[in-house]
Design a protein around this motif. Structure first.
Motif, PDB file in Angstrom:
ATOM      1  N   UNK A   1       0.840  -1.208   0.000  1.00  0.00           N
ATOM      2  CA  UNK A   1       0.000   0.000   0.000  1.00  0.00           C
ATOM      3  C   UNK A   1       0.872   1.254   0.000  1.00  0.00           C
ATOM      4  N   UNK A   2       1.931   1.209   0.812  1.00  0.00           N
ATOM      5  CA  UNK A   2       2.842   2.365   0.865  1.00  0.00           C
ATOM      6  C   UNK A   2       3.505   2.576  -0.488  1.00  0.00           C
ATOM      7  N   UNK A   3       3.926   1.491  -1.110  1.00  0.00           N
ATOM      8  CA  UNK A   3       4.621   1.618  -2.393  1.00  0.00           C
ATOM      9  C   UNK A   3       3.695   2.158  -3.479  1.00  0.00           C
ATOM     10  N   UNK A   4       2.466   1.662  -3.529  1.00  0.00           N
ATOM     11  CA  UNK A   4       1.530   2.165  -4.545  1.00  0.00           C
ATOM     12  C   UNK A   4       1.160   3.619  -4.270  1.00  0.00           C
ATOM     13  N   UNK A   5       1.098   4.006  -2.985  1.00  0.00           N
ATOM     14  CA  UNK A   5       0.798   5.401  -2.663  1.00  0.00           C
ATOM     15  C   UNK A   5       1.942   6.313  -3.101  1.00  0.00           C
ATOM     16  N   UNK A   6       3.181   5.863  -2.903  1.00  0.00           N
ATOM     17  CA  UNK A   6       4.338   6.653  -3.358  1.00  0.00           C
ATOM     18  C   UNK A   6       4.272   6.849  -4.871  1.00  0.00           C
TER      19      UNK A   6
ATOM     20  N   UNK B   1       3.658  -8.659 -16.887  1.00  0.00           N
ATOM     21  CA  UNK B   1       3.932  -8.528 -15.461  1.00  0.00           C
ATOM     22  C   UNK B   1       2.633  -8.498 -14.659  1.00  0.00           C
ATOM     23  N   UNK B   2       1.607  -7.857 -15.246  1.00  0.00           N
ATOM     24  CA  UNK B   2       0.314  -7.816 -14.557  1.00  0.00           C
ATOM     25  C   UNK B   2      -0.302  -9.206 -14.468  1.00  0.00           C
ATOM     26  N   UNK B   3      -0.136 -10.010 -15.526  1.00  0.00           N
ATOM     27  CA  UNK B   3      -0.678 -11.372 -15.488  1.00  0.00           C
ATOM     28  C   UNK B   3       0.067 -12.216 -14.436  1.00  0.00           C
ATOM     29  N   UNK B   4       1.362 -12.016 -14.332  1.00  0.00           N
ATOM     30  CA  UNK B   4       2.125 -12.728 -13.302  1.00  0.00           C
ATOM     31  C   UNK B   4       1.683 -12.302 -11.912  1.00  0.00           C
ATOM     32  N   UNK B   5       1.375 -11.016 -11.759  1.00  0.00           N
ATOM     33  CA  UNK B   5       0.928 -10.535 -10.451  1.00  0.00           C
ATOM     34  C   UNK B   5      -0.405 -11.157 -10.077  1.00  0.00           C
ATOM     35  N   UNK B   6      -1.256 -11.330 -11.081  1.00  0.00           N
ATOM     36  CA  UNK B   6      -2.578 -11.905 -10.792  1.00  0.00           C
ATOM     37  C   UNK B   6      -2.478 -13.356 -10.316  1.00  0.00           C
ATOM     38  N   UNK B   7      -1.434 -14.061 -10.761  1.00  0.00           N
ATOM     39  CA  UNK B   7      -1.284 -15.459 -10.328  1.00  0.00           C
ATOM     40  C   UNK B   7      -0.298 -15.573  -9.180  1.00  0.00           C
TER      41      UNK B   7
ATOM     42  N   UNK C   1       4.050  -5.650  -6.701  1.00  0.00           N
ATOM     43  CA  UNK C   1       3.772  -4.263  -7.088  1.00  0.00           C
ATOM     44  C   UNK C   1       5.058  -3.571  -7.555  1.00  0.00           C
ATOM     45  N   UNK C   2       6.162  -3.912  -6.911  1.00  0.00           N
ATOM     46  CA  UNK C   2       7.435  -3.286  -7.267  1.00  0.00           C
ATOM     47  C   UNK C   2       7.778  -3.541  -8.740  1.00  0.00           C
ATOM     48  N   UNK C   3       7.613  -4.792  -9.176  1.00  0.00           N
ATOM     49  CA  UNK C   3       7.947  -5.126 -10.557  1.00  0.00           C
ATOM     50  C   UNK C   3       6.964  -4.482 -11.539  1.00  0.00           C
ATOM     51  N   UNK C   4       5.688  -4.412 -11.139  1.00  0.00           N
ATOM     52  CA  UNK C   4       4.704  -3.752 -12.009  1.00  0.00           C
ATOM     53  C   UNK C   4       5.066  -2.278 -12.178  1.00  0.00           C
TER      54      UNK C   4
END
Length: 462
Positions: free
Chosen positions: A215-220, A413-419, A424-427
């Motif tokens: 959450x902190x990373x996405x907020x940044x 990368x988004x598909x990998x995140x979904x599985x 979030x860092x890589x996205x």
């Protein structure tokens, strides 16, 4: 449930964007340049220069206007008429050093100078004044008229040069406006993506499905892109104000409205500025406006040389007039009645005349050197700009490929995140690289448009 929420938020965002676009209007490059050509003050000033040149031409033609002159002198003292002198004349200048003259003279008086004596009813005259050497084949009035005609032609070319320069400057400001508008659009799009991702991650974190640090990373990321958007908006605003410098209607400056946006997708600067057919074939600069303007300067100096050469001749002015007391007689023209005169003048050393001729030849030679130098510089400038355009076109194609590949990487990368095989860092990393690639593509596209406007200005096309 998380995916449904994200889809709803995305749909709302697309709906709001579509509604905003419906209220916006496209301000095309063609419309913008048409306004500049029609209303910009510099264009109006160039038209005034043409008017001034026409006025100078009219003034120089005045040296060939026929003139009608008259004079009267009388003296009476103690009831004695000393003299009464009445004189009128009509003169027609011709192209060469010849003036046609006609006149009437009536003089009387007790103390009248004998040379002024005329018949009781006056005397008529008709004759000619000829410059036999200096001024016969070329003279000041001929030179002034030809110089004025050259100036008029040169002014027309100078107007084209001024208009082309303004068009090039205006096109450059439009290219910058387009560039910063595209950058702002890119940042807005990815900011919206970051906000949507933040909402999803924050909700998932509250449910304990993802770590709180995500959450902190996405907020940044959101805050960072908000900052980038503010910077992009500032640059766009500056570009809009710069563009407004070229917006005029009836001598009234205008400001670009916020609802107007550039034509971002289908615009082609080469087609609008009409230089597509000249790329790779722009080395023939024979009719280049700048070279034509310098050519008119050379023509003007050649006329000066011709005049100075004529001034080396001696001054030999001959005047001959037939005299007659009556002009209605059949034999009123008689060689027995005449008034003639001859004037000769020749400076012994001709130092002034020879000095003037040397100066005129020096200026002419300087003009010839300037034409050669300007032609060579223009040729190299055009070649360099053409090479820049060709290189930037290739660079733009490469960046388009990089953008396409980066989009594939982000989607993967988004598909990998979904599985659960990414984070979030890589996205964010993949997305940042995609943003950099798009901004790089926009920059190269702007550099290409700038090079196109430079070539337009170098060629001075209207």
């Amino acid at each position: 449930m998380k995916k449904i929420a994200i889809v709803i938020i995305t749909f709302i965002g697309v709906f709001n964007t579509s509604y905003a676009q419906e209220t916006e209007e496209v301000f095309s490059l063609e419309e913008f340049l048409a306004m500049v050509k029609k209303y910009h003050p510099i264009v109006a000033q160039a038209d005034l220069e043409i008017t001034a040149a026409e006025a100078k031409l009219l003034k120089s033609r005045g040296a060939f206007d026929p003139t009608l002159t008259g004079s009267m002198k009388e003296k009476n003292f103690k009831e004695t008429e000393y003299y009464s002198l009445w004189k009128g004349s009509f003169k027609i200048p011709t192209w060469y050093g010849i003036d046609l003259k006609a006149g009437y003279e009536q003089n009387e008086g007790y103390y009248l100078n004998p040379e002024h004596t005329t018949p009781e009813n006056g005397i008529w005259s008709a004759g000619v004044s000829i410059s036999l050497a200096k001024g016969l084949l070329y003279n000041d009035r001929m030179n002034a008229l030809r110089q004025a005609k050259i100036l008029q032609k040169k002014t027309l070319v100078q107007r084209d040069i001024m208009v082309a320069s303004i068009i090039a400057e205006a096109a450059q400001t439009y290219a910058d406006w387009l560039y910063y508008f595209q950058n702002k659009t890119v940042i807005e799009e990815f900011l919206e993506n970051a906000k949507i991702r933040y909402e999803g991650v924050a909700k998932s974190s509250r449910l304990g499905e993802t770590p709180a640090i995500d959450t902190v990373e996405t907020k940044i990321t959101v805050r960072k892109r908000e900052l980038e958007l503010k910077q992009a908006e500032l640059k766009l605003q500056k570009a809009k104000l710069k563009l407004s410098n070229y917006l005029w209607i009836d001598n009234i400056p205008l400001e670009l409205e916020d609802r107007l946006q550039p034509m971002a997708d289908v615009i082609n600067f080469k087609d609008v500025l009409e230089i597509e057919q000249l790329l790779g074939n722009a080395n023939d600069l024979t009719n280049h406006p700048k070279l034509r303007s310098l050519g008119y300067d050379l023509d003007s100096y050649n006329l000066d040389v011709k005049l100075k050469q004529n001034n080396l001749l001696p001054t030999i002015n001959l005047e001959y007039n037939f005299l007659s007391p009556e002009i209605d007689e059949t034999n009123y023209i008689s060689t027995d009645n005449y008034k003639a005169g001859l004037k000769v003048k020749l400076p012994l050393f001709l130092r002034k005349e020879r000095g003037d001729l040397k100066l005129a030849k020096a200026k002419r030679d300087q003009a010839e050197y300037k034409i050669k130098q300007s032609r060579w510089k223009l040729t190299n400038k055009v070649k360099a700009t053409e090479q820049e355009i060709f290189s930037l076109q290739e660079q733009l194609q490469i960046t388009n490929d990089i953008v396409s590949d980066s989009e594939v990487m982000v989607a993967a990368e988004k598909r990998l995140f979904e599985v659960g095989e990414s984070s979030i860092f890589y996205i964010n990393t993949r997305e940042n690289k995609l943003i950099d690639a798009i901004l790089k593509k926009n920059k190269i596209a702007n550099e290409l448009n700038t090079a196109i406007t430079k070539l337009y200005e170098s060629l001075r096309i209207n």
